[in-house]
Design a protein around this motif. Sequence first.
Motif, PDB file in Angstrom:
ATOM      1  N   SER A 110     -51.251  26.108  -1.876  1.00  0.00           N
ATOM      2  CA  SER A 110     -51.051  27.157  -0.886  1.00  0.00           C
ATOM      3  C   SER A 110     -51.692  28.453  -1.399  1.00  0.00           C
ATOM      4  O   SER A 110     -51.998  28.582  -2.590  1.00  0.00           O
ATOM      5  CB  SER A 110     -49.559  27.364  -0.640  1.00  0.00           C
ATOM      6  N   ALA A 111     -51.913  29.395  -0.514  1.00  0.00           N
ATOM      7  CA  ALA A 111     -52.593  30.643  -0.883  1.00  0.00           C
ATOM      8  C   ALA A 111     -51.905  31.333  -2.059  1.00  0.00           C
ATOM      9  O   ALA A 111     -52.550  31.795  -3.005  1.00  0.00           O
ATOM     10  CB  ALA A 111     -52.629  31.583   0.330  1.00  0.00           C
ATOM     11  N   TRP A 114     -52.417  29.344  -5.305  1.00  0.00           N
ATOM     12  CA  TRP A 114     -53.786  29.597  -5.749  1.00  0.00           C
ATOM     13  C   TRP A 114     -53.874  30.960  -6.435  1.00  0.00           C
ATOM     14  O   TRP A 114     -54.443  31.095  -7.529  1.00  0.00           O
ATOM     15  CB  TRP A 114     -54.741  29.529  -4.550  1.00  0.00           C
ATOM     16  N   GLY A 200     -50.443  31.139   3.532  1.00  0.00           N
ATOM     17  CA  GLY A 200     -51.322  29.984   3.354  1.00  0.00           C
ATOM     18  C   GLY A 200     -51.332  29.070   4.555  1.00  0.00           C
ATOM     19  O   GLY A 200     -51.579  29.517   5.675  1.00  0.00           O
ATOM     20  N   ALA A 228     -50.484  39.449  -3.547  1.00  0.00           N
ATOM     21  CA  ALA A 228     -51.113  40.354  -2.571  1.00  0.00           C
ATOM     22  C   ALA A 228     -52.500  40.781  -3.023  1.00  0.00           C
ATOM     23  O   ALA A 228     -53.406  40.957  -2.207  1.00  0.00           O
ATOM     24  CB  ALA A 228     -50.222  41.583  -2.356  1.00  0.00           C
ATOM     25  N   ALA A 229     -52.676  40.949  -4.322  1.00  0.00           N
ATOM     26  CA  ALA A 229     -53.969  41.432  -4.820  1.00  0.00           C
ATOM     27  C   ALA A 229     -55.051  40.368  -4.696  1.00  0.00           C
ATOM     28  O   ALA A 229     -56.238  40.694  -4.586  1.00  0.00           O
ATOM     29  CB  ALA A 229     -53.832  41.864  -6.282  1.00  0.00           C
ATOM     30  N   ARG A 230     -54.652  39.098  -4.718  1.00  0.00           N
ATOM     31  CA  ARG A 230     -55.655  38.028  -4.694  1.00  0.00           C
ATOM     32  C   ARG A 230     -55.770  37.343  -3.347  1.00  0.00           C
ATOM     33  O   ARG A 230     -56.869  37.150  -2.827  1.00  0.00           O
ATOM     34  CB  ARG A 230     -55.325  36.991  -5.774  1.00  0.00           C
ATOM     35  N   ALA A 231     -54.641  36.944  -2.788  1.00  0.00           N
ATOM     36  CA  ALA A 231     -54.666  36.210  -1.515  1.00  0.00           C
ATOM     37  C   ALA A 231     -54.373  37.133  -0.333  1.00  0.00           C
ATOM     38  O   ALA A 231     -54.495  36.715   0.816  1.00  0.00           O
ATOM     39  CB  ALA A 231     -53.650  35.074  -1.555  1.00  0.00           C
ATOM     40  N   GLY A 232     -54.005  38.369  -0.610  1.00  0.00           N
ATOM     41  CA  GLY A 232     -53.704  39.297   0.468  1.00  0.00           C
ATOM     42  C   GLY A 232     -52.489  38.857   1.272  1.00  0.00           C
ATOM     43  O   GLY A 232     -51.650  38.095   0.804  1.00  0.00           O
ATOM     44  N   ASP A 234     -50.963  37.680   5.345  1.00  0.00           N
ATOM     45  CA  ASP A 234     -51.362  36.702   6.347  1.00  0.00           C
ATOM     46  C   ASP A 234     -52.662  37.159   6.988  1.00  0.00           C
ATOM     47  O   ASP A 234     -53.009  38.342   6.955  1.00  0.00           O
ATOM     48  CB  ASP A 234     -50.267  36.591   7.417  1.00  0.00           C
ATOM     49  N   THR A 235     -53.365  36.238   7.617  1.00  0.00           N
ATOM     50  CA  THR A 235     -54.624  36.603   8.255  1.00  0.00           C
ATOM     51  C   THR A 235     -54.381  37.648   9.343  1.00  0.00           C
ATOM     52  O   THR A 235     -53.448  37.535  10.131  1.00  0.00           O
ATOM     53  CB  THR A 235     -55.306  35.373   8.865  1.00  0.00           C
ATOM     54  N   HIS A 237     -53.455  40.659   8.726  1.00  0.00           N
ATOM     55  CA  HIS A 237     -52.589  41.707   8.194  1.00  0.00           C
ATOM     56  C   HIS A 237     -53.231  42.318   6.948  1.00  0.00           C
ATOM     57  O   HIS A 237     -53.884  41.611   6.192  1.00  0.00           O
ATOM     58  CB  HIS A 237     -51.216  41.142   7.828  1.00  0.00           C
ATOM     59  N   PRO A 238     -53.012  43.594   6.706  1.00  0.00           N
ATOM     60  CA  PRO A 238     -53.618  44.200   5.513  1.00  0.00           C
ATOM     61  C   PRO A 238     -53.004  43.695   4.209  1.00  0.00           C
ATOM     62  O   PRO A 238     -53.615  43.830   3.151  1.00  0.00           O
ATOM     63  CB  PRO A 238     -53.358  45.700   5.702  1.00  0.00           C
ATOM     64  N   GLY A 239     -51.844  43.105   4.261  1.00  0.00           N
ATOM     65  CA  GLY A 239     -51.202  42.619   3.037  1.00  0.00           C
ATOM     66  C   GLY A 239     -50.395  43.716   2.376  1.00  0.00           C
ATOM     67  O   GLY A 239     -50.550  44.908   2.668  1.00  0.00           O
ATOM     68  N   MET A 240     -49.488  43.285   1.475  1.00  0.00           N
ATOM     69  CA  MET A 240     -48.602  44.240   0.812  1.00  0.00           C
ATOM     70  C   MET A 240     -49.401  45.259   0.012  1.00  0.00           C
ATOM     71  O   MET A 240     -50.290  44.904  -0.744  1.00  0.00           O
ATOM     72  CB  MET A 240     -47.639  43.484  -0.113  1.00  0.00           C
TER      73      MET A 240
END
Lengths: 459, 459
Positions: A110-111, A114, A200, A228-232, A234-235, A237-240
């Motif tokens: 999963s994201a 990974w 993911g 958050a730094a690598r997989a961000g 959800d698609t 979304h800017p991510g945490m």
Amino acid sequence: MPYDPRSHRPLSFHDAVPAFLAGHDTPRDYLERCIATIEARELEVQAWMALNLEGAREAADASTARYRSGSPIGPVDGMPIGVKDILQTHDMPTSLGILGNEDARTRQDSASVWALRAAGAVILGKTVTTELGGAHPSKSRNPFDATRTAGGSSSGSGAAVGAGMVPAALGTQVVGSIIRPAAFSANVAIKPSFGALNRGERQGLSQSCLGVHAGALEDMWHVAAEIAARAGGDTGHPGMGGTLVPPPARRPTRLIVLETEGWAAVEAPSRDAFAEILAQLEAEGITLLRRSDNPLIEAFERAIDGSVRMSTELVAFENKWSQANLLRLFPSRLSDTTLASFARADAMTVTDYRDLLARRAEARLRHTSLAPIADGIITLSCTGPAPVIDEIIHRPVGRTGNTAMNAWTSFLGCPAVTVPLIGVGGMPVGVQVAGLPGQDEATVGLARWLISAAAPVVR
Amino acid sequence: MPYDPRSHRPLSFHDAVPAFLAGHDTPRDYLERCIATIEARELEVQAWMALNLEGAREAADASTARYRSGSPIGPVDGMPIGVKDILQTHDMPTSLGILGNEDARTRQDSASVWALRAAGAVILGKTVTTELGGAHPSKSRNPFDATRTAGGSSSGSGAAVGAGMVPAALGTQVVGSIIRPAAFSANVAIKPSFGALNRGERQGLSQSCLGVHAGALEDMWHVAAEIAARAGGDTGHPGMGGTLVPPPARRPTRLIVLETEGWAAVEAPSRDAFAEILAQLEAEGITLLRRSDNPLIEAFERAIDGSVRMSTELVAFENKWSQANLLRLFPSRLSDTTLASFARADAMTVTDYRDLLARRAEARLRHTSLAPIADGIITLSCTGPAPVIDEIIHRPVGRTGNTAMNAWTSFLGCPAVTVPLIGVGGMPVGVQVAGLPGQDEATVGLARWLISAAAPVVR
């Protein structure tokens, strides 16, 4: 072993790093201590679906070499982590909690998995989940009393961290599946803003979130931040956001004390203990606001009333199209709880779903109206300590505990953090803080302040 | 067989229904005619990855019985439909267009397939897709000239409908994968608003949409509306609104003529033919507005400039976490095109992704600023007829045709409908109309009006 929040020492990782760097300790030795704890307690706690000891030892050795050469990747390098068995790992099966599905292998990470591997973490095993992450109880037991539930659906993640088997584990929540089991097992845990951490392959539910259970708030943040730094997020979304370093304690000026529909079910000792926490905050000079103090808070409480039912129905409808698939793939294997959810979905139309989305949008608007009023929300994370399994197992609902203190943050898509500040009859009870969607870092800062400002309370 | 929009008669279904009800024709006979066309043309067109003739005949017989008893389920009862091979069907493999993956079975129906079966449709087969729905060419050929591309990634869906093999087929678009192949094969097609039609198991990209290719606009609407009525939209979205009956023609007062970054690449005969269509609209009294007429249109054109690159990068990053999985699952099997996309993602960070999301949010705001100015947007669906395969196959990009007339609606998440109004050198060229997100029904009404108001043009 009864729980006492004044003396309980959870397993943490961040404080072991100096010894790794100094050469007094290694990630491999840390891992072996985790494995020893699992060997000692797993028979009773049943937190794991699968372990990859060989892969974990290999990863820990690689991490050990990085510390030896003075170049660890970052703060989770070498950290043993459990992954809820609803998320896929390429080296272990993903059962989704379905009986007879224990050998299902997707050969995919999963994201989040990974991202954590890329950050040097040691993916130790898969933690038990309830069936499809739903309300049917799993085999896990509470690490502080095996006659009691570990909660759900992230039962194994909560229990493994609570038992000191791993310093952190991944969970997921769509109604109350991270915060409740975490509170039952004395974890700190974050259910982040909707979209903040990449789910993911599991992007199919409009309220579901990936979150983190941990013994220490610092480790919780590190795991979330490295994902958050690598997989961000959800698609789409800017991510945490926020720094990779855990946010400092953030002292609030005003806090809203929320009741939610769960308040009526809160047991007296937990309510009293929470009142004592609140009294400490007031003594610290924090202004506490309740529904009777402000009509916007009153309107907000009304808007989130029914979050349990509405969240349950939203999920049921969102799974509706896949029900026939699940019945085809797992004939006669799904629990009565899951089948009841299917029946609920069958009775729903797109119009019903739209009505729920509109109610949810209204509640989210109401939430934003609180921004000028206070710095956050505080309430209990559960209605009391983890219930005794024999007392709830035959109930029609609530067989992993009452979700009524949790559903509202899922419904709002807002961040929630639970911290273990209360012991009732030798069992943990969590205190929960929440912020507006996107305020993950600020909410963790608030939780950090709470830990430093409030003395644990025992009843 | 050269294409002439003045005489071409696409396969339609809605006009066969009266004969089903009167007993002069049956869905089973309709299906057999489709199968006969497939047998006659498939060797040349190569639109199909898999067919389930037995299952289709069974479904058609069941539908025939419903019409006989005077109780068809609805307007798609008995309609043979092709499903892009990126979406799962429980009775056929889902190859995702990956070489050597032709036997991969999930035993699951995607949300749209589930909904269409429930509506009585006949799921005839899986239509060819490019690898992972990306830019690497598939085996499909243009039904009007086998030396030319069928476009991509919904190559098989476009070609099957264009060849009259089925009245409708499902496609998906994340950059230009529905509208372009549809335009190359003289389909009508809808790329709906983001979220409007349930993508089922494929919710992993922030711009991807499920859409419909058809010979007739009525059938296109019926398929979309029946999906929306049963499976709704993506999770968290209200889903496509509107009546189950196709919307009536909607005459606009003002239309914006969009250039987009594709305009410079539009070939002269297509540009001239489009000018002739526009002249007809002006003669009808429609006011046409261009970027030079209004600063808001100019700002909008600038905001969507670069949609191809930005859309491609958004998709690449969103797939980043799964790249290692794909390389593990399909070693040495992925195309150079896909691997180039992986390399693009490897070079990107979460910050790059956030920047793209911010650009996209800005463009979407700009789009809303056009609401008071005009009733919709009109432009070409492609830069010219489907290119000759030998001339594009060795290019670094654009090997399924130029996406520059399509990426902007994906980037905006807005509805786009293509209608076949132009023939250039015996090949189809589409004209495209678009509306604001959520205006799917209104945009289809606009397309319907366009078909009725504009005479086809041949160059």
